[in-house]
Design a protein around this motif. Sequence first.
Motif, PDB file in Angstrom:
ATOM      1  N   ASN A  60      41.956  42.039  47.892  1.00 28.40           N
ATOM      2  CA  ASN A  60      42.958  42.303  47.244  1.00 28.40           C
ATOM      3  C   ASN A  60      44.409  42.122  47.771  1.00 28.40           C
ATOM      4  O   ASN A  60      44.232  42.091  48.893  1.00 28.40           O
ATOM      5  CB  ASN A  60      42.737  43.487  46.286  1.00 28.40           C
ATOM      6  CG  ASN A  60      42.686  44.838  47.094  1.00 28.40           C
ATOM      7  OD1 ASN A  60      43.716  45.118  47.762  1.00 28.40           O
ATOM      8  ND2 ASN A  60      41.576  45.282  47.358  1.00 28.40           N
ATOM      9  N   GLY A  61      45.517  42.273  47.117  1.00 29.57           N
ATOM     10  CA  GLY A  61      46.785  42.239  47.613  1.00 29.57           C
ATOM     11  C   GLY A  61      47.293  43.485  48.397  1.00 29.57           C
ATOM     12  O   GLY A  61      48.090  43.162  49.383  1.00 29.57           O
ATOM     13  N   THR A  62      46.713  44.531  48.054  1.00 36.85           N
ATOM     14  CA  THR A  62      46.969  45.882  48.727  1.00 36.85           C
ATOM     15  C   THR A  62      46.249  45.714  50.182  1.00 36.85           C
ATOM     16  O   THR A  62      46.712  45.925  51.236  1.00 36.85           O
ATOM     17  CB  THR A  62      46.679  46.882  48.015  1.00 36.85           C
ATOM     18  OG1 THR A  62      46.959  46.920  46.554  1.00 36.85           O
ATOM     19  CG2 THR A  62      46.900  48.342  48.673  1.00 36.85           C
ATOM     20  N   THR A  86      60.055  48.515  43.791  1.00 38.16           N
ATOM     21  CA  THR A  86      59.058  47.616  43.663  1.00 38.16           C
ATOM     22  C   THR A  86      57.749  48.353  43.348  1.00 38.16           C
ATOM     23  O   THR A  86      57.801  49.563  42.833  1.00 38.16           O
ATOM     24  CB  THR A  86      58.796  46.650  45.068  1.00 38.16           C
ATOM     25  OG1 THR A  86      57.868  45.768  44.946  1.00 38.16           O
ATOM     26  CG2 THR A  86      58.660  47.822  46.314  1.00 38.16           C
ATOM     27  N   PHE A  87      56.596  47.626  43.222  1.00 39.66           N
ATOM     28  CA  PHE A  87      55.330  48.256  43.091  1.00 39.66           C
ATOM     29  C   PHE A  87      55.069  49.160  44.346  1.00 39.66           C
ATOM     30  O   PHE A  87      55.430  48.636  45.472  1.00 39.66           O
ATOM     31  CB  PHE A  87      54.246  47.077  42.837  1.00 39.66           C
ATOM     32  CG  PHE A  87      52.934  47.826  42.375  1.00 39.66           C
ATOM     33  CD1 PHE A  87      52.629  48.648  41.524  1.00 39.66           C
ATOM     34  CD2 PHE A  87      51.797  47.405  43.241  1.00 39.66           C
ATOM     35  CE1 PHE A  87      51.514  48.947  41.199  1.00 39.66           C
ATOM     36  CE2 PHE A  87      50.701  47.802  43.034  1.00 39.66           C
ATOM     37  CZ  PHE A  87      50.627  48.641  41.984  1.00 39.66           C
ATOM     38  N   ALA A  89      52.211  49.411  46.142  1.00 40.87           N
ATOM     39  CA  ALA A  89      51.389  49.069  47.140  1.00 40.87           C
ATOM     40  C   ALA A  89      51.870  48.903  48.523  1.00 40.87           C
ATOM     41  O   ALA A  89      51.203  49.351  49.322  1.00 40.87           O
ATOM     42  CB  ALA A  89      50.799  47.718  46.610  1.00 40.87           C
ATOM     43  N   THR A  90      53.215  48.488  48.446  1.00 40.75           N
ATOM     44  CA  THR A  90      53.809  48.129  49.896  1.00 40.75           C
ATOM     45  C   THR A  90      53.998  49.451  50.763  1.00 40.75           C
ATOM     46  O   THR A  90      53.435  49.482  51.905  1.00 40.75           O
ATOM     47  CB  THR A  90      55.124  47.424  49.682  1.00 40.75           C
ATOM     48  OG1 THR A  90      55.152  46.646  48.652  1.00 40.75           O
ATOM     49  CG2 THR A  90      55.538  46.600  50.858  1.00 40.75           C
ATOM     50  N   VAL A 132      59.540  42.008  49.492  1.00 34.50           N
ATOM     51  CA  VAL A 132      58.846  41.766  48.451  1.00 34.50           C
ATOM     52  C   VAL A 132      59.595  40.772  47.592  1.00 34.50           C
ATOM     53  O   VAL A 132      60.642  40.970  47.132  1.00 34.50           O
ATOM     54  CB  VAL A 132      58.627  43.126  47.632  1.00 34.50           C
ATOM     55  CG1 VAL A 132      57.511  42.818  46.422  1.00 34.50           C
ATOM     56  CG2 VAL A 132      58.145  44.208  48.417  1.00 34.50           C
ATOM     57  N   ASP A 158      55.773  40.253  51.201  1.00 36.65           N
ATOM     58  CA  ASP A 158      54.495  40.412  50.222  1.00 36.65           C
ATOM     59  C   ASP A 158      54.730  39.645  49.065  1.00 36.65           C
ATOM     60  O   ASP A 158      55.954  39.821  48.270  1.00 36.65           O
ATOM     61  CB  ASP A 158      55.050  41.997  49.689  1.00 36.65           C
ATOM     62  CG  ASP A 158      54.219  42.387  48.865  1.00 36.65           C
ATOM     63  OD1 ASP A 158      53.536  41.471  48.000  1.00 36.65           O
ATOM     64  OD2 ASP A 158      53.867  43.606  48.336  1.00 36.65           O
ATOM     65  N   ALA A 160      52.959  38.819  46.531  1.00 37.36           N
ATOM     66  CA  ALA A 160      51.966  38.934  45.406  1.00 37.36           C
ATOM     67  C   ALA A 160      52.512  38.341  44.158  1.00 37.36           C
ATOM     68  O   ALA A 160      51.863  38.043  43.150  1.00 37.36           O
ATOM     69  CB  ALA A 160      51.733  40.355  45.228  1.00 37.36           C
ATOM     70  N   GLN A 161      53.780  38.399  43.993  1.00 40.22           N
ATOM     71  CA  GLN A 161      54.447  37.914  42.670  1.00 40.22           C
ATOM     72  C   GLN A 161      54.930  36.634  42.851  1.00 40.22           C
ATOM     73  O   GLN A 161      55.708  36.343  41.884  1.00 40.22           O
ATOM     74  CB  GLN A 161      55.652  39.137  42.341  1.00 40.22           C
ATOM     75  CG  GLN A 161      54.961  40.500  42.019  1.00 40.22           C
ATOM     76  CD  GLN A 161      55.875  41.345  41.503  1.00 40.22           C
ATOM     77  OE1 GLN A 161      56.908  41.078  40.935  1.00 40.22           O
ATOM     78  NE2 GLN A 161      55.444  42.513  41.174  1.00 40.22           N
ATOM     79  N   SER A 187      48.374  38.483  46.021  1.00 42.11           N
ATOM     80  CA  SER A 187      47.294  39.145  45.428  1.00 42.11           C
ATOM     81  C   SER A 187      46.911  37.894  44.247  1.00 42.11           C
ATOM     82  O   SER A 187      47.776  37.279  43.776  1.00 42.11           O
ATOM     83  CB  SER A 187      47.883  40.489  44.584  1.00 42.11           C
ATOM     84  OG  SER A 187      47.164  40.838  43.431  1.00 42.11           O
ATOM     85  N   PHE A 189      45.338  39.278  41.560  1.00 39.59           N
ATOM     86  CA  PHE A 189      44.946  40.000  40.568  1.00 39.59           C
ATOM     87  C   PHE A 189      45.041  38.960  38.927  1.00 39.59           C
ATOM     88  O   PHE A 189      45.824  38.230  39.236  1.00 39.59           O
ATOM     89  CB  PHE A 189      46.041  41.238  40.403  1.00 39.59           C
ATOM     90  CG  PHE A 189      45.884  41.981  39.328  1.00 39.59           C
ATOM     91  CD1 PHE A 189      45.025  43.169  39.481  1.00 39.59           C
ATOM     92  CD2 PHE A 189      46.722  42.147  38.200  1.00 39.59           C
ATOM     93  CE1 PHE A 189      44.767  44.129  38.355  1.00 39.59           C
ATOM     94  CE2 PHE A 189      46.386  43.154  37.260  1.00 39.59           C
ATOM     95  CZ  PHE A 189      45.651  43.971  37.267  1.00 39.59           C
ATOM     96  N   LYS A 192      48.307  38.092  37.935  1.00 37.92           N
ATOM     97  CA  LYS A 192      49.658  37.180  38.603  1.00 37.92           C
ATOM     98  C   LYS A 192      49.505  35.887  38.309  1.00 37.92           C
ATOM     99  O   LYS A 192      48.741  35.192  37.930  1.00 37.92           O
ATOM    100  CB  LYS A 192      49.040  37.666  40.376  1.00 37.92           C
ATOM    101  CG  LYS A 192      48.927  38.898  40.673  1.00 37.92           C
ATOM    102  CD  LYS A 192      50.216  39.770  41.045  1.00 37.92           C
ATOM    103  CE  LYS A 192      50.371  40.961  40.670  1.00 37.92           C
ATOM    104  NZ  LYS A 192      50.167  42.047  42.059  1.00 37.92           N
ATOM    105  N   GLY A 200      41.369  40.073  43.917  1.00 40.07           N
ATOM    106  CA  GLY A 200      41.348  38.921  45.123  1.00 40.07           C
ATOM    107  C   GLY A 200      42.783  38.912  45.782  1.00 40.07           C
ATOM    108  O   GLY A 200      43.601  39.474  45.101  1.00 40.07           O
TER     109      GLY A 200
HETATM  110  C1  LIG Z   1      50.237  43.111  42.442  1.00 41.73           C
HETATM  111  C2  LIG Z   1      50.951  43.643  43.754  1.00 41.73           C
HETATM  112  C3  LIG Z   1      50.394  44.174  45.128  1.00 41.73           C
HETATM  113  C4  LIG Z   1      48.974  44.580  45.043  1.00 41.73           C
HETATM  114  O1  LIG Z   1      47.790  43.930  44.715  1.00 41.73           O
HETATM  115  P1  LIG Z   1      46.556  44.039  44.315  1.00 41.73           P
HETATM  116  O2  LIG Z   1      45.823  42.751  44.340  1.00 41.73           O
HETATM  117  O3  LIG Z   1      46.678  44.566  42.947  1.00 41.73           O
HETATM  118  O4  LIG Z   1      46.203  45.174  45.405  1.00 41.73           O
HETATM  119  C5  LIG Z   1      51.244  44.326  45.898  1.00 41.73           C
HETATM  120  N1  LIG Z   1      52.498  44.074  45.978  1.00 41.73           N
HETATM  121  C6  LIG Z   1      53.160  43.574  44.894  1.00 41.73           C
HETATM  122  C7  LIG Z   1      54.616  43.450  44.841  1.00 41.73           C
HETATM  123  C8  LIG Z   1      52.265  43.361  43.702  1.00 41.73           C
HETATM  124  O5  LIG Z   1      53.228  42.912  42.647  1.00 41.73           O
END
Ligand SMILES: *Cc1c(COP(=O)(O)O)cnc(C)c1O
Length: 386
Positions: A60-62, A86-87, A89-90, A132, A158, A160-161, A187, A189, A192, A200
Amino acid sequence: MRKIQMVDLKGQYTKIKDVVDSSIAEVLDNTAYINGPKVHEFQKNLEAYLNVKHAIPCANGTDALQIAMMGLDLKPGDEVITADFTFAATVEVIALLQLTPVLVDVDPKSFNIDIDAIKKAITPKTKAIVPVHLFGQCANMEAIMEIAKEHNIYVIEDNAQAIGANYTYSNGKKAKAGTIGHVASTSFFPSKNLGCYGDGGAIFTNDDDLAHKIRGIVNHGMYERYHHDVVGVNSRLDSIQAAVLDAKLPHLDAYNKARQKAAKKYNDAFKVHKNIITPSMNSNCNGICESCDCHVFHQYTLKIKDTNRDALVKHLNENGIPCGVYYPIPLHLQKAYKDSRYKEEDFTVTNQLVKEVISLPMHTELDDEQIDFITSTVINFVNSHS
Ligand SMILES: *Cc1c(COP(=O)(O)O)cnc(C)c1O
């Protein structure tokens, strides 16, 4: 009118059902569920698409963020600068590895990490910056890479987006988001821009040694079976998810174009309204791109001025329009990440954004009728409530 959804995964699947189903069926047939040939095929195709030397799939992205930081050998107490808006996770991963998160403010136009704020936050303990690429648009990578070079620190994107987004350098050269820093995470997800049907993620780098190290870390620190050379994790992209992603990757550019088209239609409708501030499509393109492929609109996010944003959210929901507030609370005010080092006056932009932002439905299957309904509902509400 079709029911409006925040994301429409079913509509997207229906159009490519045959390829996705047969790609999954191959895995069911060969039963190589973990580290099977599909994972390798997807990895190769992704590397070619991004023009990056190494893509390392993970769970996953995290995890991807965490593994990237482990790969760089960051040590407890090292300071890592990232965005306040931001989200979580970072910052979560930074804290989990006992590194010291240093949250900084963002740019009001792009929503991305602010360059002057980064400069101000650098200390002798700073070891990395994590920009990010928020909502689908790259942070100002050229400036960030310059700061990193000057202070000899790492940059972890990062991504992910913003998968598939381009970044335009001041000399006009373009590079894909996630291939500019020392290492990047993404990510897959489901919602996404390139989403699988579960969890993933992946790590990208052009550094051969770092890629080798990371390939071991994702697999219990093993470089040779049952020889554990470093402390690792178990973080794998499973073959069925890789099958879905490999079927979807050839459509990624078209998906991102569909998002851009919807964003443009939103922008056109809101353009002249003084209380509705539309997202800037090219604020980090160094003034080069007029209408460009530099923003892939993971989210379409407006700023609503002098109007009760929360009342607008409620009104939209009551009218069958889902929407989101990304993000309602600055990270520096979250219980888990509060710190007496932070001063409110250093977060004026984020503190304002959390009150003003609203993200409208954004996906590959929006049609004109739906967008017209959404824009007129928003405009009518703002006109009568501001
Ligand atoms: C979705 C997201 C993540 C985490 O991704 P996961 O696959 O849900 O763990 C991390 N950083 C950002 C900016 C995200 O949008």
